[in-house]
Write a protein that holds these residues in place. Structure first.
Motif, PDB file in Angstrom:
ATOM      1  N   LEU A 123       0.871  -1.178   0.000  1.00 25.64           N
ATOM      2  CA  LEU A 123       0.000   0.000   0.000  1.00 25.64           C
ATOM      3  C   LEU A 123       0.912   1.232   0.000  1.00 25.64           C
ATOM      4  O   LEU A 123       1.925   1.244   0.716  1.00 25.64           O
ATOM      5  CB  LEU A 123      -0.879   0.021   1.265  1.00 25.64           C
ATOM      6  CG  LEU A 123      -2.185  -0.780   1.209  1.00 25.64           C
ATOM      7  CD1 LEU A 123      -1.935  -2.257   1.052  1.00 25.64           C
ATOM      8  CD2 LEU A 123      -3.014  -0.508   2.449  1.00 25.64           C
ATOM      9  N   SER A 124       0.556   2.232  -0.775  1.00 25.45           N
ATOM     10  CA  SER A 124       1.419   3.423  -0.788  1.00 25.45           C
ATOM     11  C   SER A 124       0.606   4.683  -1.000  1.00 25.45           C
ATOM     12  O   SER A 124      -0.478   4.661  -1.583  1.00 25.45           O
ATOM     13  CB  SER A 124       2.497   3.291  -1.869  1.00 25.45           C
ATOM     14  OG  SER A 124       1.921   3.123  -3.128  1.00 25.45           O
ATOM     15  N   HIS A 125       1.172   5.779  -0.499  1.00 27.10           N
ATOM     16  CA  HIS A 125       0.507   7.083  -0.585  1.00 27.10           C
ATOM     17  C   HIS A 125       0.994   7.817  -1.830  1.00 27.10           C
ATOM     18  O   HIS A 125       2.200   7.831  -2.123  1.00 27.10           O
ATOM     19  CB  HIS A 125       0.850   7.896   0.665  1.00 27.10           C
ATOM     20  CG  HIS A 125       0.119   9.193   0.757  1.00 27.10           C
ATOM     21  ND1 HIS A 125       0.678  10.401   0.391  1.00 27.10           N
ATOM     22  CD2 HIS A 125      -1.133   9.473   1.168  1.00 27.10           C
ATOM     23  CE1 HIS A 125      -0.210  11.365   0.591  1.00 27.10           C
ATOM     24  NE2 HIS A 125      -1.316  10.833   1.072  1.00 27.10           N
ATOM     25  N   ILE A 126       0.052   8.396  -2.546  1.00 21.40           N
ATOM     26  CA  ILE A 126       0.410   9.167  -3.747  1.00 21.40           C
ATOM     27  C   ILE A 126      -0.337  10.496  -3.687  1.00 21.40           C
ATOM     28  O   ILE A 126      -1.558  10.516  -3.482  1.00 21.40           O
ATOM     29  CB  ILE A 126      -0.018   8.435  -5.044  1.00 21.40           C
ATOM     30  CG1 ILE A 126       0.519   7.005  -5.053  1.00 21.40           C
ATOM     31  CG2 ILE A 126       0.467   9.200  -6.279  1.00 21.40           C
ATOM     32  CD1 ILE A 126      -0.340   6.032  -5.843  1.00 21.40           C
ATOM     33  N   ALA A 127       0.386  11.584  -3.871  1.00 23.63           N
ATOM     34  CA  ALA A 127      -0.249  12.909  -3.908  1.00 23.63           C
ATOM     35  C   ALA A 127      -0.093  13.475  -5.309  1.00 23.63           C
ATOM     36  O   ALA A 127       0.978  13.360  -5.917  1.00 23.63           O
ATOM     37  CB  ALA A 127       0.419  13.827  -2.895  1.00 23.63           C
ATOM     38  N   VAL A 128      -1.171  14.051  -5.825  1.00 24.09           N
ATOM     39  CA  VAL A 128      -1.121  14.698  -7.143  1.00 24.09           C
ATOM     40  C   VAL A 128      -1.163  16.203  -6.901  1.00 24.09           C
ATOM     41  O   VAL A 128      -2.123  16.709  -6.310  1.00 24.09           O
ATOM     42  CB  VAL A 128      -2.320  14.282  -8.019  1.00 24.09           C
ATOM     43  CG1 VAL A 128      -2.265  14.984  -9.373  1.00 24.09           C
ATOM     44  CG2 VAL A 128      -2.366  12.772  -8.195  1.00 24.09           C
ATOM     45  N   ASN A 146       4.859   4.600   3.748  1.00 22.06           N
ATOM     46  CA  ASN A 146       6.060   3.755   3.818  1.00 22.06           C
ATOM     47  C   ASN A 146       7.228   4.562   4.384  1.00 22.06           C
ATOM     48  O   ASN A 146       7.655   5.544   3.785  1.00 22.06           O
ATOM     49  CB  ASN A 146       6.386   3.206   2.433  1.00 22.06           C
ATOM     50  CG  ASN A 146       5.357   2.195   1.990  1.00 22.06           C
ATOM     51  OD1 ASN A 146       5.370   1.058   2.432  1.00 22.06           O
ATOM     52  ND2 ASN A 146       4.415   2.629   1.147  1.00 22.06           N
ATOM     53  N   ILE A 147       7.747   4.118   5.515  1.00 19.76           N
ATOM     54  CA  ILE A 147       8.697   4.951   6.263  1.00 19.76           C
ATOM     55  C   ILE A 147      10.073   4.972   5.582  1.00 19.76           C
ATOM     56  O   ILE A 147      10.602   6.037   5.285  1.00 19.76           O
ATOM     57  CB  ILE A 147       8.801   4.443   7.719  1.00 19.76           C
ATOM     58  CG1 ILE A 147       7.426   4.632   8.389  1.00 19.76           C
ATOM     59  CG2 ILE A 147       9.903   5.173   8.486  1.00 19.76           C
ATOM     60  CD1 ILE A 147       7.311   4.019   9.763  1.00 19.76           C
ATOM     61  N   ALA A 148      10.622   3.811   5.341  1.00 21.77           N
ATOM     62  CA  ALA A 148      11.953   3.730   4.716  1.00 21.77           C
ATOM     63  C   ALA A 148      11.935   2.526   3.781  1.00 21.77           C
ATOM     64  O   ALA A 148      12.509   1.473   4.088  1.00 21.77           O
ATOM     65  CB  ALA A 148      13.025   3.578   5.780  1.00 21.77           C
ATOM     66  N   ASP A 152      12.505  -3.513  -3.131  1.00 24.07           N
ATOM     67  CA  ASP A 152      11.280  -4.215  -3.570  1.00 24.07           C
ATOM     68  C   ASP A 152      10.056  -3.348  -3.328  1.00 24.07           C
ATOM     69  O   ASP A 152       9.145  -3.270  -4.167  1.00 24.07           O
ATOM     70  CB  ASP A 152      11.091  -5.518  -2.764  1.00 24.07           C
ATOM     71  CG  ASP A 152      12.057  -6.582  -3.220  1.00 24.07           C
ATOM     72  OD1 ASP A 152      12.690  -6.382  -4.272  1.00 24.07           O
ATOM     73  OD2 ASP A 152      12.190  -7.593  -2.505  1.00 24.07           O
ATOM     74  N   GLN A 153      10.028  -2.711  -2.163  1.00 23.26           N
ATOM     75  CA  GLN A 153       8.873  -1.852  -1.855  1.00 23.26           C
ATOM     76  C   GLN A 153       8.840  -0.635  -2.785  1.00 23.26           C
ATOM     77  O   GLN A 153       7.779  -0.245  -3.269  1.00 23.26           O
ATOM     78  CB  GLN A 153       8.923  -1.414  -0.382  1.00 23.26           C
ATOM     79  CG  GLN A 153       8.659  -2.581   0.566  1.00 23.26           C
ATOM     80  CD  GLN A 153       9.063  -2.266   2.000  1.00 23.26           C
ATOM     81  OE1 GLN A 153      10.030  -1.553   2.262  1.00 23.26           O
ATOM     82  NE2 GLN A 153       8.314  -2.811   2.947  1.00 23.26           N
ATOM     83  N   LYS A 154      10.021  -0.066  -3.073  1.00 20.24           N
ATOM     84  CA  LYS A 154      10.060   1.086  -3.994  1.00 20.24           C
ATOM     85  C   LYS A 154       9.531   0.688  -5.371  1.00 20.24           C
ATOM     86  O   LYS A 154       8.844   1.462  -6.039  1.00 20.24           O
ATOM     87  CB  LYS A 154      11.482   1.641  -4.103  1.00 20.24           C
ATOM     88  CG  LYS A 154      11.899   2.449  -2.884  1.00 20.24           C
ATOM     89  CD  LYS A 154      13.330   2.959  -3.033  1.00 20.24           C
ATOM     90  CE  LYS A 154      13.784   3.671  -1.757  1.00 20.24           C
ATOM     91  NZ  LYS A 154      15.213   4.002  -1.792  1.00 20.24           N
ATOM     92  N   GLU A 155       9.869  -0.535  -5.792  1.00 14.84           N
ATOM     93  CA  GLU A 155       9.387  -1.009  -7.100  1.00 14.84           C
ATOM     94  C   GLU A 155       7.852  -0.973  -7.118  1.00 14.84           C
ATOM     95  O   GLU A 155       7.226  -0.481  -8.059  1.00 14.84           O
ATOM     96  CB  GLU A 155       9.910  -2.429  -7.341  1.00 14.84           C
ATOM     97  CG  GLU A 155       9.509  -2.991  -8.674  1.00 14.84           C
ATOM     98  CD  GLU A 155       9.900  -4.470  -8.830  1.00 14.84           C
ATOM     99  OE1 GLU A 155      10.737  -4.974  -8.055  1.00 14.84           O
ATOM    100  OE2 GLU A 155       9.333  -5.114  -9.730  1.00 14.84           O
ATOM    101  N   GLN A 156       7.229  -1.472  -6.054  1.00 10.30           N
ATOM    102  CA  GLN A 156       5.756  -1.495  -6.023  1.00 10.30           C
ATOM    103  C   GLN A 156       5.169  -0.107  -5.818  1.00 10.30           C
ATOM    104  O   GLN A 156       4.092   0.212  -6.332  1.00 10.30           O
ATOM    105  CB  GLN A 156       5.287  -2.453  -4.927  1.00 10.30           C
ATOM    106  CG  GLN A 156       5.631  -3.886  -5.288  1.00 10.30           C
ATOM    107  CD  GLN A 156       4.981  -4.882  -4.342  1.00 10.30           C
ATOM    108  OE1 GLN A 156       3.783  -4.827  -4.080  1.00 10.30           O
ATOM    109  NE2 GLN A 156       5.775  -5.791  -3.817  1.00 10.30           N
ATOM    110  N   ILE A 247       9.947   8.648   4.040  1.00  6.13           N
ATOM    111  CA  ILE A 247       8.740   9.401   4.389  1.00  6.13           C
ATOM    112  C   ILE A 247       9.059  10.847   4.802  1.00  6.13           C
ATOM    113  O   ILE A 247       8.253  11.759   4.540  1.00  6.13           O
ATOM    114  CB  ILE A 247       7.952   8.653   5.496  1.00  6.13           C
ATOM    115  CG1 ILE A 247       6.508   9.151   5.612  1.00  6.13           C
ATOM    116  CG2 ILE A 247       8.648   8.755   6.840  1.00  6.13           C
ATOM    117  CD1 ILE A 247       5.629   8.281   6.511  1.00  6.13           C
ATOM    118  N   GLU A 248      10.218  11.051   5.413  1.00  2.00           N
ATOM    119  CA  GLU A 248      10.529  12.421   5.854  1.00  2.00           C
ATOM    120  C   GLU A 248      10.660  13.345   4.642  1.00  2.00           C
ATOM    121  O   GLU A 248      10.102  14.444   4.615  1.00  2.00           O
ATOM    122  CB  GLU A 248      11.844  12.471   6.668  1.00  2.00           C
ATOM    123  CG  GLU A 248      11.753  11.855   8.043  1.00  2.00           C
ATOM    124  CD  GLU A 248      11.915  10.327   8.051  1.00  2.00           C
ATOM    125  OE1 GLU A 248      12.234   9.755   6.984  1.00  2.00           O
ATOM    126  OE2 GLU A 248      11.731   9.723   9.125  1.00  2.00           O
TER     127      GLU A 248
END
Ligand SMILES: CCCC(=O)OP(=O)(O)O
Length: 302
Positions: A123-128, A146-148, A152-156, A247-248
């Motif tokens: 699951l990931s947050h996206i802002a437009v 996603n904190i850090a 693999d997580q960045k790919e998704q 995330i920071e």
């Protein structure tokens, strides 16, 4: 071009039923009112019903006797989040919306293994954003969840953002994998991961977009800066998606764009069983409306 375009597109996507967690907040209720005027959907408002009634009777009295607005009393923000998530899980609602509640509280309910909205995806947050000084929409991920993330997580995270870009009409988004510098430096993980993502894109593992990295922010969004630093690639100066390393960086950039650059924003979480509207508590009613529109635009695509 601005985010009102998204509202127009969302109106053509059919009516949503939105479960709002902790609705007792004037900006949230104004967003509900604006979305209702635009015929975006029906709303189930979970929260302190006395406060919701008080705010509605003062600011949006027309919503009080409206069949499209249901108020459900709960005793705490945690219960509001649980009930709102369960409403989506049980198909009483099609979209979840964060109201006046901390992000961590609603995410805890979303990620609950028994009644939450997890899938096998990240699951990931996206802002437009529509930034006045930047011609195109720019997507930022991930400012809230996603904190850090690891590679693999960045790919998704990239794949979720690319899918959202497609859903709002950006067909082959240019993705800048951000770092502090343009050269890979083994002691800066962001540069190593950015180069790996760029390679995955070149070899077809991540498709539907063009990824370049590592890129510093100036190179990603300014053709002049790219020229000045002698960097030439398809993304430089023209990024549609900014992938931040943690995330920071994302949260600071999200709030900088709003407060310093006076950007419009709409934001959501993708990768769950239903779209989740997730803005900052301090974001305006208009931002919350745009976020609702964004979530509704994706209901057929995510
Ligand atoms: C999209 C930003 C999430 C966030 O920072 O929320 P709060 O400002 O409500 O903590």
């Amino acid at each position: 071009m601005d985010l009102d375009q998204l509202v127009n597109t969302a109106t053509q996507n059919g009516k949503a039923t939105v479960a709002v967690a902790v609705a007792e907040d004037i900006e949230v209720l104004e967003a509900v009112s604006l979305a209702h005027q635009k015929k975006l959907g029906k709303f189930i408002l979970f929260g302190d019903s006395n406060q919701i009634h008080l705010l509605l009777s003062e600011y949006e009295p027309h919503l009080l006797e409206n069949n499209d607005i249901i108020i459900k009393h709960v005793h705490s923000p945690e219960e509001a989040c649980t009930q709102a998530v369960k409403a989506v899980k049980n198909n009483e609602a099609t979209v979840l919306m964060k109201g006046n509640v901390a992000t961590a509280t609603i995410l805890k309910a979303v990620l609950n293994r028994e009644y939450g909205l997890r899938t096998d995806k990240v699951l990931s947050h996206i802002a437009v954003f529509k930034v006045p000084s930047y011609e195109r929409f720019i997507l930022l991920t991930d400012a809230a969840m996603n904190i850090a993330p690891n590679l693999d997580q960045k790919e998704q995270i990239v794949q979720n953002a690319v899918q959202l870009a497609h859903a709002i009409g950006i067909h082959c988004p240019k993705v800048a994998a951000l770092a502090a510098v343009e050269l890979v430096n083994p002691s800066m993980q962001a540069t190593v991961d950015a180069a790996a993502l760029s390679e995955m894109n070149r070899n077809g593992k991540i498709s539907g977009c063009r990824i370049e990295g590592p890129l510093a922010l100036d190179i990603a969004i300014s053709e002049e800066a790219a020229r000045h630093k002698g960097i030439e690639n398809d993304v430089a100066g023209l990024a549609d998606i900014l992938l931040v390393p943690n995330i920071e960086t994302g949260n600071v950039l999200y709030k900088s764009l709003i407060y310093f650059a006076k950007a419009q924003v709409g934001a959501m979480i993708a990768g769950a069983t239903a779209p989740i509207v997730l803005t900052s508590r301090s974001d305006s009613a208009k931002s919350k409306l745009y976020s609702l529109a964004l979530a509704i635009c994706t209901t057929k695509n995510l």
